[in-house]
Design a protein around this motif. Structure first.
Motif, PDB file in Angstrom:
ATOM      1  N   ILE A 132       0.866  -1.175   0.000  1.00 36.55           N
ATOM      2  CA  ILE A 132       0.000   0.000   0.000  1.00 36.55           C
ATOM      3  C   ILE A 132       0.900   1.222   0.000  1.00 36.55           C
ATOM      4  CG2 ILE A 132      -1.788   1.288   1.237  1.00 36.55           C
ATOM      5  CD1 ILE A 132      -2.645  -1.364   2.528  1.00 36.55           C
ATOM      6  N   VAL A 133       0.607   2.186  -0.849  1.00 39.31           N
ATOM      7  CA  VAL A 133       1.394   3.416  -0.931  1.00 39.31           C
ATOM      8  C   VAL A 133       0.626   4.525  -0.228  1.00 39.31           C
ATOM      9  CG1 VAL A 133       2.571   5.036  -2.454  1.00 39.31           C
ATOM     10  CG2 VAL A 133       2.317   2.636  -3.143  1.00 39.31           C
ATOM     11  N   LEU A 134       1.277   5.128   0.750  1.00 41.44           N
ATOM     12  CA  LEU A 134       0.661   6.210   1.517  1.00 41.44           C
ATOM     13  C   LEU A 134       1.242   7.555   1.106  1.00 41.44           C
ATOM     14  CD1 LEU A 134       0.831   4.760   5.160  1.00 41.44           C
ATOM     15  CD2 LEU A 134      -1.020   4.539   3.510  1.00 41.44           C
ATOM     16  N   GLY A 135       0.409   8.563   1.117  1.00 38.47           N
ATOM     17  CA  GLY A 135       0.865   9.930   0.938  1.00 38.47           C
ATOM     18  C   GLY A 135       0.518  10.731   2.178  1.00 38.47           C
ATOM     19  N   ILE A 136       1.522  11.418   2.747  1.00 45.40           N
ATOM     20  CA  ILE A 136       1.320  12.189   3.982  1.00 45.40           C
ATOM     21  C   ILE A 136       1.870  13.596   3.768  1.00 45.40           C
ATOM     22  CG2 ILE A 136       1.823  12.352   6.457  1.00 45.40           C
ATOM     23  CD1 ILE A 136       2.324   9.296   6.381  1.00 45.40           C
ATOM     24  N   ALA A 137       1.106  14.606   4.153  1.00 48.67           N
ATOM     25  CA  ALA A 137       1.528  15.990   3.957  1.00 48.67           C
ATOM     26  C   ALA A 137       2.787  16.287   4.762  1.00 48.67           C
ATOM     27  CB  ALA A 137       0.402  16.935   4.370  1.00 48.67           C
ATOM     28  N   ALA A 138       3.711  16.995   4.126  1.00 44.15           N
ATOM     29  CA  ALA A 138       4.965  17.374   4.785  1.00 44.15           C
ATOM     30  C   ALA A 138       4.727  18.511   5.769  1.00 44.15           C
ATOM     31  CB  ALA A 138       5.993  17.794   3.738  1.00 44.15           C
ATOM     32  N   SER A 139       5.669  18.668   6.677  1.00 39.80           N
ATOM     33  CA  SER A 139       5.625  19.763   7.643  1.00 39.80           C
ATOM     34  C   SER A 139       5.599  21.108   6.924  1.00 39.80           C
ATOM     35  CB  SER A 139       6.844  19.696   8.560  1.00 39.80           C
ATOM     36  OG  SER A 139       7.013  20.900   9.273  1.00 39.80           O
ATOM     37  N   ASP A 140       4.933  22.068   7.541  1.00 39.16           N
ATOM     38  CA  ASP A 140       4.898  23.415   6.967  1.00 39.16           C
ATOM     39  C   ASP A 140       6.284  24.039   6.894  1.00 39.16           C
ATOM     40  OD1 ASP A 140       2.196  23.344   6.539  1.00 39.16           O
ATOM     41  OD2 ASP A 140       1.673  24.306   8.446  1.00 39.16           O
ATOM     42  N   ARG A 141       7.240  23.499   7.618  1.00 40.52           N
ATOM     43  CA  ARG A 141       8.617  23.982   7.534  1.00 40.52           C
ATOM     44  C   ARG A 141       9.150  23.883   6.102  1.00 40.52           C
ATOM     45  NH1 ARG A 141       7.828  25.684  12.248  1.00 40.52           N
ATOM     46  NH2 ARG A 141       8.986  24.988  14.110  1.00 40.52           N
ATOM     47  N   TRP A 142       8.536  22.981   5.294  1.00 38.32           N
ATOM     48  CA  TRP A 142       8.999  22.760   3.919  1.00 38.32           C
ATOM     49  C   TRP A 142       8.161  23.524   2.884  1.00 38.32           C
ATOM     50  CZ3 TRP A 142      13.542  20.693   3.177  1.00 38.32           C
ATOM     51  CH2 TRP A 142      14.067  19.824   4.157  1.00 38.32           C
ATOM     52  N   LYS A 143       7.148  24.257   3.304  1.00 43.45           N
ATOM     53  CA  LYS A 143       6.211  24.817   2.346  1.00 43.45           C
ATOM     54  C   LYS A 143       6.626  26.183   1.808  1.00 43.45           C
ATOM     55  CE  LYS A 143       3.631  21.242   2.811  1.00 43.45           C
ATOM     56  NZ  LYS A 143       2.332  21.229   3.466  1.00 43.45           N
ATOM     57  N   SER A 144       7.737  26.746   2.314  1.00 42.84           N
ATOM     58  CA  SER A 144       8.212  28.025   1.770  1.00 42.84           C
ATOM     59  C   SER A 144       8.859  27.794   0.406  1.00 42.84           C
ATOM     60  CB  SER A 144       9.238  28.656   2.717  1.00 42.84           C
ATOM     61  OG  SER A 144      10.415  27.859   2.760  1.00 42.84           O
ATOM     62  N   GLU A 145       9.094  28.899  -0.309  1.00 47.19           N
ATOM     63  CA  GLU A 145       9.744  28.784  -1.622  1.00 47.19           C
ATOM     64  C   GLU A 145      11.107  28.107  -1.507  1.00 47.19           C
ATOM     65  OE1 GLU A 145      11.278  31.713  -5.264  1.00 47.19           O
ATOM     66  OE2 GLU A 145       9.880  32.471  -3.740  1.00 47.19           O
ATOM     67  N   LYS A 146      11.873  28.496  -0.471  1.00 48.94           N
ATOM     68  CA  LYS A 146      13.188  27.889  -0.296  1.00 48.94           C
ATOM     69  C   LYS A 146      13.063  26.426   0.133  1.00 48.94           C
ATOM     70  CE  LYS A 146      17.747  28.626   1.705  1.00 48.94           C
ATOM     71  NZ  LYS A 146      18.600  29.493   2.567  1.00 48.94           N
ATOM     72  N   GLY A 147      12.040  26.131   0.944  1.00 53.11           N
ATOM     73  CA  GLY A 147      11.832  24.753   1.368  1.00 53.11           C
ATOM     74  C   GLY A 147      11.545  23.835   0.201  1.00 53.11           C
ATOM     75  N   ILE A 148      10.718  24.312  -0.733  1.00 56.62           N
ATOM     76  CA  ILE A 148      10.389  23.497  -1.915  1.00 56.62           C
ATOM     77  C   ILE A 148      11.603  23.389  -2.831  1.00 56.62           C
ATOM     78  CG2 ILE A 148       8.929  23.374  -3.958  1.00 56.62           C
ATOM     79  CD1 ILE A 148       6.740  24.767  -2.257  1.00 56.62           C
ATOM     80  N   GLU A 149      12.406  24.446  -2.868  1.00 59.32           N
ATOM     81  CA  GLU A 149      13.629  24.391  -3.674  1.00 59.32           C
ATOM     82  C   GLU A 149      14.593  23.345  -3.125  1.00 59.32           C
ATOM     83  OE1 GLU A 149      17.569  27.176  -4.465  1.00 59.32           O
ATOM     84  OE2 GLU A 149      15.683  28.121  -3.868  1.00 59.32           O
ATOM     85  N   ILE A 150      14.711  23.281  -1.803  1.00 59.32           N
ATOM     86  CA  ILE A 150      15.662  22.366  -1.171  1.00 59.32           C
ATOM     87  C   ILE A 150      15.127  20.939  -1.089  1.00 59.32           C
ATOM     88  CG2 ILE A 150      16.742  21.804   1.059  1.00 59.32           C
ATOM     89  CD1 ILE A 150      17.154  24.793   1.475  1.00 59.32           C
ATOM     90  N   GLY A 151      13.836  20.798  -0.805  1.00 60.91           N
ATOM     91  CA  GLY A 151      13.280  19.467  -0.584  1.00 60.91           C
ATOM     92  C   GLY A 151      12.302  19.010  -1.634  1.00 60.91           C
ATOM     93  N   GLY A 152      12.105  19.797  -2.696  1.00 60.49           N
ATOM     94  CA  GLY A 152      11.135  19.446  -3.724  1.00 60.49           C
ATOM     95  C   GLY A 152      11.740  18.700  -4.889  1.00 60.49           C
ATOM     96  N   PRO A 153      10.984  18.540  -5.977  1.00 60.33           N
ATOM     97  CA  PRO A 153      11.416  17.696  -7.102  1.00 60.33           C
ATOM     98  C   PRO A 153      12.677  18.176  -7.796  1.00 60.33           C
ATOM     99  CG  PRO A 153       9.429  18.953  -7.651  1.00 60.33           C
ATOM    100  CD  PRO A 153       9.632  19.107  -6.192  1.00 60.33           C
ATOM    101  N   LYS A 154      12.903  19.493  -7.851  1.00 61.07           N
ATOM    102  CA  LYS A 154      14.096  19.984  -8.549  1.00 61.07           C
ATOM    103  C   LYS A 154      15.376  19.547  -7.849  1.00 61.07           C
ATOM    104  CE  LYS A 154      11.960  24.010 -10.773  1.00 61.07           C
ATOM    105  NZ  LYS A 154      11.986  25.490 -10.942  1.00 61.07           N
ATOM    106  N   SER A 155      15.325  19.378  -6.541  1.00 59.69           N
ATOM    107  CA  SER A 155      16.518  18.946  -5.814  1.00 59.69           C
ATOM    108  C   SER A 155      16.893  17.507  -6.153  1.00 59.69           C
ATOM    109  CB  SER A 155      16.294  19.075  -4.307  1.00 59.69           C
ATOM    110  OG  SER A 155      15.303  18.174  -3.857  1.00 59.69           O
ATOM    111  N   PHE A 156      15.982  16.784  -6.795  1.00 59.65           N
ATOM    112  CA  PHE A 156      16.252  15.414  -7.218  1.00 59.65           C
ATOM    113  C   PHE A 156      16.411  15.318  -8.739  1.00 59.65           C
ATOM    114  CE2 PHE A 156      14.090  14.916  -3.149  1.00 59.65           C
ATOM    115  CZ  PHE A 156      14.897  13.979  -2.522  1.00 59.65           C
ATOM    116  N   GLY A 157      16.561  16.470  -9.393  1.00 57.69           N
ATOM    117  CA  GLY A 157      16.747  16.472 -10.837  1.00 57.69           C
ATOM    118  C   GLY A 157      15.486  16.230 -11.623  1.00 57.69           C
ATOM    119  N   MET A 158      14.321  16.421 -11.003  1.00 61.70           N
ATOM    120  CA  MET A 158      13.050  16.192 -11.691  1.00 61.70           C
ATOM    121  C   MET A 158      12.391  17.543 -11.970  1.00 61.70           C
ATOM    122  SD  MET A 158      11.756  12.782  -9.627  1.00 61.70           S
ATOM    123  CE  MET A 158      10.784  12.164 -11.005  1.00 61.70           C
ATOM    124  N   ASP A 159      13.078  18.352 -12.777  1.00 59.43           N
ATOM    125  CA  ASP A 159      12.630  19.717 -13.054  1.00 59.43           C
ATOM    126  C   ASP A 159      11.296  19.773 -13.796  1.00 59.43           C
ATOM    127  OD1 ASP A 159      15.195  19.919 -12.132  1.00 59.43           O
ATOM    128  OD2 ASP A 159      15.782  21.514 -13.506  1.00 59.43           O
TER     129      ASP A 159
END
Length: 1004
Positions: free
Chosen positions: A953-980
């Motif tokens: 079973i694959v679960l999806g859980i919302a990330a902490s709001d600490r990651w929801k800023s523009e910089k947070g998404i830049e650091i922890g989002g898809p682009k940081s894994f090369g998925m631009d």
């Protein structure tokens, strides 16, 4: 090899149980006839020497059915002898084992059998030594073996009289060059003449503790296995049968006798598997839904779920036998000490078993003239219609009131084990098989109907007779000139051809298991199919000619087993189960004191929050549990309670999760802290985990409880999940100072330490450490400079130890209440409910690719959609799932870099023999959490454990709001894994975890 004579059309199946020996002769071409093609059957008490019982069974069936031995194409034998010896902890059949670990400085905190029940450990483990040796994940040496060291240990083993030795080396399954285990085995055989040596790599795959456990059990049973297998083969030779003799193994396929004698562990679950396969054969015209099979023998009752397609439900990635955890999949069978031979004791409380008279039931049970009251005696007294023994001999043994108690106890035991095996509270059919089925009532709570089919008493022998043929290819290949898929396709074809050569029918052979391991690229593929009844050109499996020495070995076996025949079960003291609903953690004056129960739940939750990465918390959990048992105290405090001037240190492991399941920790974590303290000149006052996900989620507790530190840990972490790099942390997102993680110390546990006093940025810290990491075995302990208490309060993802605890509690509760079907929803409820997460997918893993680069495991997992709790959700005749009406149709791709990055629906098309993917809807994306759990037990499955065939079973859980800023998404989002090409869209609203400290605090 010649072609088969046309008259060789019959198959003999024999199942040698602890109580009865059952036999059948089947004509497979008549399987759909009313008599199921069963020409003859036989049931008789198992003899002290199984050879006599097998001989009697076959001879009796030949005489009753007028069968000519020349008509027999094969004899297949199943047995519970080996697993019974382990479950019953029988010292006459289990040998003491010495373990030689080739591990260098690693794994010292988790010695052999550390997670075994004490009685099992005391019975089997005779000696162990942690020695030089072992490999890194890339094949380089941790250290070479030390011959003098090995010879010294051999002298100790010899003096102790131990004749069975296990050699277990770190990363031995990928050791094709140094051959450390094999070299040590040769040394041991030379030093201890005639001893048995088991190389762990021959028994199981990656997973150091689990592989070692399986190897130890295998070694302990070897001497008994040789005697038993030979006793199986002798009557076939004496009767003049010119046909191959096979032994059934765990998955319902066959082994040669020689292989079974070397790897008896592969037969451990063959008895229940045979019964379930035989049961499916008997009711194939009556039942088209999942059914619970209850196989009641003379000693044990084995219960398993038979799926609608006739195959047993498989266990999770890890299996458990008698409290021992192993890493190969087996049919999901639960056993209890209840059978026709169970001894009845009527003292203060009427007890049924768990000990049994075993195969001596016809001598020791009262209805047969003996003086031991058994379950069969009580059943005969309760049912006058039963024509078993002499009822008058047992009359008066129990009062009517006590007989009613007996009936209630048996009913309760069966209902409880059935309930434990269910994944849903819904009633389902229960199929009773086995010679002891007479003790079972006709109605059971939880059963929609109770079935007792004709020939059910010999279902296990039927299952043996119809056992399939399998073949395994385990090889290391280079991926330089060919892709993983190209290599895998070829290996699959080779495995199919190998199965056919071994006797499988070409039209029925399918791939049933695939696995790939990164660097070097190792492929393991299993193919299985029905036995080709038209062939007997398998002369290489014919039994040996008469050997007087071997025959005398059987006489010794007869002497060992022939005293009383009574099977004894060691009475083990098991602590009472925790009442999950009423359990309260110990929280006093805003300090949470961690118990073993808390630790287990936190460990379960950490792995789920690890989103596939972070490494399994299991070894760290065992290490911390041992610390607690030695008197250590683990204190957890709330981030809100931190003084502003606190010095909050951070420690954790860095590297590949694949390495973490194999190279168990030494002292690298504490070493890194000590080296950092030397540079800083001050110590931390508190400890926080760099990530809550996986193995690192427990490190703040492990470090805090260490006698050199003895400081509290913070209920929080720097990620709220797991990420593969240090710069993907919330302090870096806030960016109030740079770098955060310098100075930093790094130790590999093998004597190499790096301290970086300065760095330009946290990205540079990661890059430099990562470069060194590859040369340090792809796994190190790290220590980061402490941050102030007020900084910690601003940056921390709060209450994540509490969140892990709640998730683990939810999983435990789902299992206890048989609500595993809804465990995913329960986990999501603990993470904030429907707004904070959802089930993204359900299905079966059909493809896994991995590669290792710079200490990270890169790859992708493909999951074919299905409702994993539906009756028809398992493999069909075409080896595919039937799409369900649940909405999970098609394929889901999960790319990962240590951790899962995304969940993307895909479609596949084949052009010129190459598969092309088209991406569709994105169901989940970092920084949100994408976790894969085992559909059968709710436990997390990490990227190293992804394998073909697992229901998930694959679960999806919302990330902490600490990651929801523009910089947070830049650091922890898809682009940081090369998925631009992907754009992050939050899957839900983050809900702050509820603090255990806030809820349960008792202030004095």
């Amino acid at each position: 090899m010649g072609s088969a004579p046309e008259h060789k059309t019959l198959r003999i199946g024999v199942d040698v149980g602890g109580t009865n020996t059952d036999g059948v002769i089947i004509n497979p071409s008549q399987a759909l006839a009313p008599d199921k093609g069963i020409i003859a059957w036989h049931k008789a008490p198992t003899t002290p020497n199984p050879s006599i019982g097998i001989n009697n069974a076959i001879t009796t069936m030949f005489e009753s059915a007028g069968v000519d031995p020349d008509q027999v194409a094969s004899v297949t034998i199943g047995t519970t002898h080996f697993v019974n010896a382990v479950v019953e902890r029988d010292p006459t059949r289990l040998s003491k084992v010495a373990v030689l670990r080739l591990c260098g400085p690693f794994s010292q905190h988790t010695p052999p059998c550390v997670d075994w029940p004490r009685e099992m450990r005391d019975l089997i483990l005779g000696h162990y030594a942690l020695l030089e040796g072992g490999l890194e994940v890339d094949g380089h040496l941790i250290s070479d073996i030390n011959e003098a060291e090995i010879k010294k240990e051999c002298a100790v083993i010899r003096d102790k009289g131990i004749r069975s030795v296990v050699v277990n080396g770190i990363f031995s399954p990928i050791d094709t060059v140094e051959r450390q285990e094999e070299r040590v085995a040769e040394l041991v055989r030379a030093e201890i003449s005639g001893c048995d040596v088991v190389c762990s790599k021959d028994v199981a795959n990656l997973g150091f503790l689990e592989r070692e456990n399986a190897a130890i059990l295998n070694a302990s049973i070897l001497a008994f296995a040789r005697k038993t297998i030979r006793s199986f083969q002798e009557p076939v030779r004496r009767l003049g049968l010119q046909c191959p003799v096979f032994i059934t193994q765990n998955d319902g396929t066959i082994l040669s006798g020689d292989m079974a004698a070397k790897l008896p562990i592969r037969t451990f679950n063959s008895g229940p598997t045979n019964s379930m396969r035989g049961a499916a054969f008997l009711v194939q015209d009556e039942v088209d839904e999942a059914v619970m099979v209850v196989d009641i023998g003379g000693t044990t009752t084995d219960v398993g779920l038979l799926l609608a397609n006739g195959f047993p439900r498989q266990q999770a990635a890890y299996s458990d036998l008698a409290g021992v955890r192993m890493n190969f999949s087996c049919p999901d069978i639960k056993s209890i000490g209840l059978g026709g031979g169970s001894i009845i004791r009527n003292n203060e409380v009427l007890a049924v078993g768990p000990d049994s008279v075993g195969y001596s039931i016809t001598k020791e049970a009262m209805v047969f003239g003996g003086n031991v009251l058994t379950a069969t005696d009580c059943t005969v007294l309760l049912d006058e219609k039963l024509d078993i023994g002499n009822r008058t001999l047992a009359k008066g043994a129990l009062s009517d009131e006590d007989l009613a108690k007996f009936k209630a106890v048996v009913k309760y035991k069966l209902e409880k084990i059935i309930d434990t095996m269910k994944t849903s509270p819904e009633d389902l059919p229960v199929l009773l098989v086995g010679g002891g089925a007479v003790i079972a009532p006709d109605e059971l709570k939880g059963a929609s109907r109770v079935l007792k089919p004709k020939w059910s008493g010999v279902a296990n022998a039927i299952g043996a007779a119809i056992a399939r043929v399998s073949a395994v290819i385990d090889t290391v290949e280079s991926t330089e000139s060919k892709t993983t898929k190209q290599l895998l396709d070829k290996i699959c074809n080779d495995a199919i051809e190998k199965a056919i050569a071994a006797g499988a029918s070409k039209s029925t052979v399918k791939i049933v298991e695939m696995d790939t391991l990164p660097l070097p690229s190792r492929f393991t593929v299993r193919a299985a199919g029905d036995f080709d009844y038209s062939r007997t050109d398998l002369s290489d499996t014919l039994i040996d000619e008469f050997d007087p020495d071997k025959d005398s070995f059987i006489e010794n076996f007869e002497k060992i087993s022939g005293d009383s025949g009574r099977i004894l079960v060691t009475d083990t003291k098991v602590p009472e189960d925790v009442d999950i609903d009423s359990y309260k953690p110990k929280v006093q004056n805003r300090v949470w004191y961690i118990s073993e129960t808390d630790l287990i739940w936190i460990s379960t939750g950490c792995y789920i929050l690890g989103t596939g990465g972070g490494g399994s918390p299991y070894p760290a959990m065992i290490q911390i549990r041992e610390m607690l048992r030695r008197g250590a105290t683990i204190r957890v405090v709330s981030p809100a309670d931190l003084p502003d001037d606190a010095a909050v240190g951070c420690g954790g492991g860095a590297g590949s999760p694949t390495v973490g399941i194999e190279k168990l920790a030494g002292n690298e974590m504490v070493q890194a802290q000590e080296e950092l303290f030397k540079v800083l000149g001050k110590r931390a006052s508190h400890m926080i985990s760099v990530e809550i996900g996986g193995h690192n989620g427990l490190q703040s507790m492990l470090l805090g409880a260490d006698s050199n530190l003895n400081i509290p840990c913070v209920d929080g972490d720097w990620m709220g999940r797991a990420y593969p790099t240090k710069w993907q942390t919330t302090p870096v997102v806030f960016g109030e100072r740079s770098p955060i993680f310098a100075p930093v110390a790094m130790a590999d546990g093998n004597g190499n330490v790096i301290v970086m006093p300065k760095a330009v940025s946290d990205v540079h810290v990661e890059r430099i450490c990562r470069a060194a990491l590859s040369e340090m075995g792809s796994q190190v302990g790290t220590a980061d400079a402490p941050v102030a208490g007020d900084e910690c309060k601003r940056w921390v993802v709060e209450n994540t130890i509490s969140q892990s605890w709640r998730i683990g509690r939810a999983v435990a509760k789902a299992r206890r209440s048989n609500q595993v079907d809804n465990v995913a929803e329960t986990i999501i409820a603990e993470c904030g409910g429907a707004e904070a997460g959802r089930v993204l997918w359900k299905g079966k893993i059909v493809s896994v690719e991995r590669t290792l680069r710079m200490g990270h495991v890169y790859g992708e997992c493909i999951i074919e959609g299905a409702d994993v709790v539906d009756d028809d959700s398992r493999i069909k005749g075409n080896n595919k799932y039937t799409p369900s009406a649940s909405g999970f149709e098609g394929l889901l791709k999960i790319p990962f870099k240590n951790e899962n990055i995304a969940a993307i629906k895909i479609s596949q098309t084949t052009i010129d023999e190459e598969v092309h993917e088209t991406e569709g809807d994105v169901l989940g994306l970092v920084p949100d959490l994408i976790a894969i759990i085992d559909a059968q037990n709710g436990e997390a499955i990490g990227t190293p454990e992804y394998r073909y065939g697992l229901l998930v079973i694959v679960l999806g859980i919302a990330a902490s709001d600490r990651w929801k800023s523009e910089k947070g998404i830049e650091i922890g989002g898809p682009k940081s894994f090369g998925m631009d090409h992907l754009t992050y869209k939050p899957m839900g609203k983050f809900v702050k975890p509820i603090s255990v400290i806030d809820e349960f605090d008792v202030t004095e």
